[in-house]
Write an enzyme that holds these catalytic residues in place. Sequence first.
Site, PDB file in Angstrom:
ATOM      1  CD  GLU A   8      25.017  36.539  49.668  1.00 59.80           C
ATOM      2  OE1 GLU A   8      24.534  37.403  50.385  1.00 59.80           O
ATOM      3  OE2 GLU A   8      25.457  36.762  48.535  1.00 59.80           O
ATOM      4  CB  CYS A  36      29.661  32.488  42.366  1.00 58.79           C
ATOM      5  SG  CYS A  36      30.447  33.799  43.304  1.00 58.79           S
ATOM      6  CB  CYS A  46      34.763  40.563  53.205  1.00 57.21           C
ATOM      7  SG  CYS A  46      36.330  40.764  52.320  1.00 57.21           S
ATOM      8  CB  CYS A  56      35.931  46.845  48.467  1.00 60.87           C
ATOM      9  SG  CYS A  56      37.408  45.805  48.360  1.00 60.87           S
ATOM     10  N   GLY A 100      33.751  37.085  51.048  1.00 63.25           N
ATOM     11  CA  GLY A 100      35.050  36.857  51.681  1.00 63.25           C
ATOM     12  C   GLY A 100      36.229  37.023  50.746  1.00 63.25           C
ATOM     13  CD  GLU A 101      41.131  38.185  49.160  1.00 61.75           C
ATOM     14  OE1 GLU A 101      40.359  38.862  48.447  1.00 61.75           O
ATOM     15  OE2 GLU A 101      42.013  37.452  48.672  1.00 61.75           O
ATOM     16  CB  SER A 156      38.145  36.474  42.531  1.00 61.89           C
ATOM     17  OG  SER A 156      38.128  37.875  42.452  1.00 61.89           O
ATOM     18  CG  LEU A 159      43.829  46.624  38.623  1.00 71.69           C
ATOM     19  CD1 LEU A 159      44.944  46.057  39.485  1.00 71.69           C
ATOM     20  CD2 LEU A 159      44.284  46.690  37.162  1.00 71.69           C
ATOM     21  CG  ASN A 208      24.681  44.062  40.915  1.00 73.56           C
ATOM     22  OD1 ASN A 208      23.609  44.657  40.866  1.00 73.56           O
ATOM     23  ND2 ASN A 208      24.775  42.755  40.887  1.00 73.56           N
ATOM     24  CB  CYS A 252      29.942  39.984  47.158  1.00 80.11           C
ATOM     25  SG  CYS A 252      30.888  39.951  45.699  1.00 80.11           S
TER      26      CYS A 252
END
Length: 363
Positions: free
Chosen positions: A93, A113, A120, A124, A167-168, A199, A223, A298, A341
């Site tokens: 995306e 973005c 990923c 999280c 993704g990271e 990020s 964070l 979100n 995301c």
Amino acid sequence: MVPKKDIKSLYRDELAEHMAERGEPSYRTDQIMEWLYERLAESFDDMSNLPMILRQHLPKDFELNAVRALRTRRATDSTEKFLFELHDGSLVETVLIPATPGLTSRSDRVTLCISTQVGCAYRCAFCASGLDGVKRNLSAAEIVDQVVQVRRRSDERIDNIVVMGMGEPLANYDNLMRALRIINAPWGLGIGARKITVSTVGLVPRIKALAAEPMQIRLAVSLHGTTDDVRHKIMPVNKKHPLSELIEACRYYRTKSGRMMTFEYILIDGVNDGLDQAQRLGEIASDLRAKVNLIPYNEVAGLPLRRPDAGRCKAFQRMLKTHGVTATLRREKGDKIAAACGQLRLQHTADEEGAADVANGSR
Ligand code: SAH
């Protein structure tokens, strides 16, 4: 047979080398770069100032398009989301966000973005991208081509790039940096390094590596918690790189690179939105002279986490201000089109399975 290379993964001097091997004059390289990144050619055939023989030869050596637009969605606030298909059928995306106060320093600018991985690995607790783990890294061309394809499809000028999609990014470091150099280069997309923000979930060794990069890109650290207790609960990466290490890496980054950084902090009801967390965030951010972006959560279909009410978000922000920290409270521009995301991909998959419109039905 040697697999074809994606032409958008090449630096200018690499293409120049190829042209020299073919005995082409050096200005051909500039012509091709202009077709790729200014005129946004859709096929080698379009490159009308190249000799026919070269136009026929290029597609034998190179792929031109690394990603293919599958669908776009436009919300009433003009945020636009693109779903791209890769050669292997994977989906990623990209979101075009006009005028986003809080995301970047200027509020009148268009931000794109982009994604760096399929899925990923970091899982999280609040994020849709990691629900199925990671499938693979994107190539440099697949990262660059997201920008090219959006430019081709949109009337908007793209001022800022944020690497905050799926993704990271720092887990795909080499391809990321190659892509950013192409996005930044005057012969490439020409987007200023200071207008590019990467990020990270907090990969300590890679934050240190980034500090040594000459390109002046900006760093944002997700964070989302200011004690190990809170961060452990929502970000498993904290077990590998606990807060003290992460903050140390941020300090190293500040000192070594001399560049400012930003903390992103999602506000999740009853999880990390207490004033004790705000107090500590104020101390950490003022110590590092970092900016804070507060993002009301979100909500993601299937996840039990909720967004706090506006009053709680404001109180959190006020606490940061008492520490002299600049903290923006991001308006949720992309909310209506599932811009967090992984949500559009989630929805696409659900649609394919004949399920309900999960991403939009959740609110
Ligand atoms: N992996 C990187 C970049 C991708 S996510 C990182 O972790 O920073 C970009 C930002 O969106 C991160 O701060 C992430 O925590 C946040 N995010 C993920 N899911 C979200 C959601 N449902 N609502 C709000 N922000 C979310």
